[in-house]
Design a protein around this motif. Structure first.
Motif, mmCIF file in Angstrom:
data_model
loop_
_atom_site.group_PDB
_atom_site.id
_atom_site.type_symbol
_atom_site.label_atom_id
_atom_site.label_comp_id
_atom_site.label_asym_id
_atom_site.label_seq_id
_atom_site.Cartn_x
_atom_site.Cartn_y
_atom_site.Cartn_z
ATOM 1 N N MET A 1 18.553 11.070 -14.064
ATOM 2 C CA MET A 1 18.076 9.720 -14.085
ATOM 3 C C MET A 1 17.359 9.465 -12.567
ATOM 4 O O MET A 1 18.190 9.776 -11.523
ATOM 5 N N SER A 2 16.111 9.164 -12.358
ATOM 6 C CA SER A 2 15.477 9.063 -11.268
ATOM 7 C C SER A 2 15.914 7.545 -10.615
ATOM 8 O O SER A 2 15.981 6.846 -11.442
ATOM 9 N N SER A 3 15.844 7.516 -9.248
ATOM 10 C CA SER A 3 16.141 6.380 -8.750
ATOM 11 C C SER A 3 14.970 5.558 -8.450
ATOM 12 O O SER A 3 13.951 5.875 -8.432
ATOM 13 N N PRO A 4 15.171 4.243 -8.421
ATOM 14 C CA PRO A 4 13.978 3.295 -8.087
ATOM 15 C C PRO A 4 12.970 3.801 -6.770
ATOM 16 O O PRO A 4 13.994 4.070 -5.760
ATOM 17 N N SER A 5 11.897 3.548 -6.697
ATOM 18 C CA SER A 5 11.204 3.804 -5.566
ATOM 19 C C SER A 5 11.405 2.718 -4.559
ATOM 20 O O SER A 5 11.544 1.500 -4.634
ATOM 21 N N PRO A 6 11.697 3.005 -3.235
ATOM 22 C CA PRO A 6 11.871 2.060 -2.199
ATOM 23 C C PRO A 6 10.785 1.309 -1.896
ATOM 24 O O PRO A 6 9.531 1.451 -2.304
ATOM 25 N N LYS A 7 11.095 0.060 -1.706
ATOM 26 C CA LYS A 7 10.398 -1.153 -1.433
ATOM 27 C C LYS A 7 9.487 -0.722 -0.311
ATOM 28 O O LYS A 7 9.883 -0.493 1.046
ATOM 29 N N ARG A 8 8.262 -0.991 -0.360
ATOM 30 C CA ARG A 8 7.207 -0.752 0.838
ATOM 31 C C ARG A 8 7.098 -1.824 1.600
ATOM 32 O O ARG A 8 7.082 -3.127 0.974
ATOM 33 N N PRO A 9 7.237 -1.990 2.746
ATOM 34 C CA PRO A 9 7.083 -2.914 3.835
ATOM 35 C C PRO A 9 5.382 -3.572 3.815
ATOM 36 O O PRO A 9 4.671 -2.771 3.828
ATOM 37 N N MET A 10 5.487 -5.080 3.869
ATOM 38 C CA MET A 10 4.325 -5.656 4.148
ATOM 39 C C MET A 10 3.965 -5.401 5.497
ATOM 40 O O MET A 10 4.556 -5.600 6.460
ATOM 41 N N THR A 11 2.537 -5.666 5.817
ATOM 42 C CA THR A 11 1.974 -5.845 7.181
ATOM 43 C C THR A 11 1.228 -7.216 7.254
ATOM 44 O O THR A 11 0.902 -7.578 6.143
ATOM 45 N N PHE A 12 1.825 -7.874 8.170
ATOM 46 C CA PHE A 12 1.370 -9.496 8.253
ATOM 47 C C PHE A 12 0.104 -9.702 9.360
ATOM 48 O O PHE A 12 -0.041 -8.803 10.249
ATOM 49 N N ARG A 13 -0.698 -10.436 8.886
ATOM 50 C CA ARG A 13 -2.070 -10.774 9.688
ATOM 51 C C ARG A 13 -2.421 -12.255 9.354
ATOM 52 O O ARG A 13 -2.126 -12.752 8.446
ATOM 53 N N LEU A 14 -3.370 -12.564 10.273
ATOM 54 C CA LEU A 14 -3.972 -13.949 9.843
ATOM 55 C C LEU A 14 -4.938 -13.743 8.827
ATOM 56 O O LEU A 14 -5.819 -12.839 8.769
ATOM 57 N N ALA A 15 -5.168 -14.552 7.823
ATOM 58 C CA ALA A 15 -6.043 -14.525 7.048
ATOM 59 C C ALA A 15 -7.473 -14.902 7.503
ATOM 60 O O ALA A 15 -7.612 -15.787 8.758
ATOM 61 N N THR A 16 -8.525 -14.374 7.131
ATOM 62 C CA THR A 16 -9.870 -14.705 7.483
ATOM 63 C C THR A 16 -10.516 -15.208 6.329
ATOM 64 O O THR A 16 -10.194 -15.236 5.178
#
Length: 199
Positions: A1-16
């Motif tokens: 049984m495969s393990s769930p893929s790790p959570k990817r981190p978000m990158t934060f910025r000011l919206a334009t």
């Protein structure tokens, strides 16, 4: 049984301004995904109204109507989460549903995550970034916002993040299209957190 893929981190910025259309769509999609009975009268998505226009998103990004900015959390350059922040001590003209409650508090609004990414921790990541921003950029010591009082699960989630009811309530803004689509008797309950106490 495969393990769930790790959570990817978000990158934060000011919206334009170029993000306005995507951000409006993200907020509206997240809002329309709320459970019937909490806010909506109908299950059908096509009967649910948008709460944010592209123009309003643009105004929030540019701070036209008040001292606001919008944050964007991205995954692979795609905006996956967003929120707007209003500076402390900003005087906002009526209607009352836009006005600050506690002097000196920064104000949070429209915290939204792509519904396909719910329950993965991205909402918490977006909120933590909002708290960091108002503390470091604006020297704010408190963050407040309001939520629809019928959304019990949302209240419980924010309580886990350290937010408590202030005792203040504000009228729900139905707008011209909300009556007959949204439940009657909705009101906004104000929550807040003293960021000086945050761990």
């Amino acid at each position: 049984m495969s393990s769930p893929s790790p959570k990817r981190p978000m990158t934060f910025r000011l919206a334009t301004v170029n993000d306005a259309s995507h951000i409006a769509n993200l907020i509206n999609t997240a809002f329309r995904s709320e459970k019937t009975g909490q806010t909506w009268l109908y299950d059908e998505q096509e009967k649910r109204v948008d709460i944010v226009s592209e123009g309003l998103a643009e105004d929030l990004i540019l701070g036209k109507s008040s001292e606001t900015i919008m944050l964007a959390g991205t995954l692979d350059s795609r905006i996956a989460a967003t929120c707007f922040l209003r500076r402390p001590d900003t005087t906002v003209p009526p209607p009352d549903h836009l006005q600050h409650v506690t002097p000196g508090s920064a104000w949070l609004g429209f915290l939204a995550v792509d519904p396909t990414l719910h329950s993965k921790g991205y909402g918490k990541d977006m909120l933590v970034e909002a708290e960091r921003f108002v503390q470091q950029e604006w020297k704010a010591t408190r963050l407040e916002f309001d939520f629809v009082h019928t959304r019990k699960e949302l209240k419980e989630w924010y309580a886990k993040q350290g937010y408590k009811e202030t005792g203040q309530k504000r009228p729900f803004f139905y707008g011209k299209d909300g009556r007959g689509i949204l439940a009657d008797g909705l009101e906004m309950v104000v929550l807040g957190k003293d960021l000086r106490d945050a761990k």
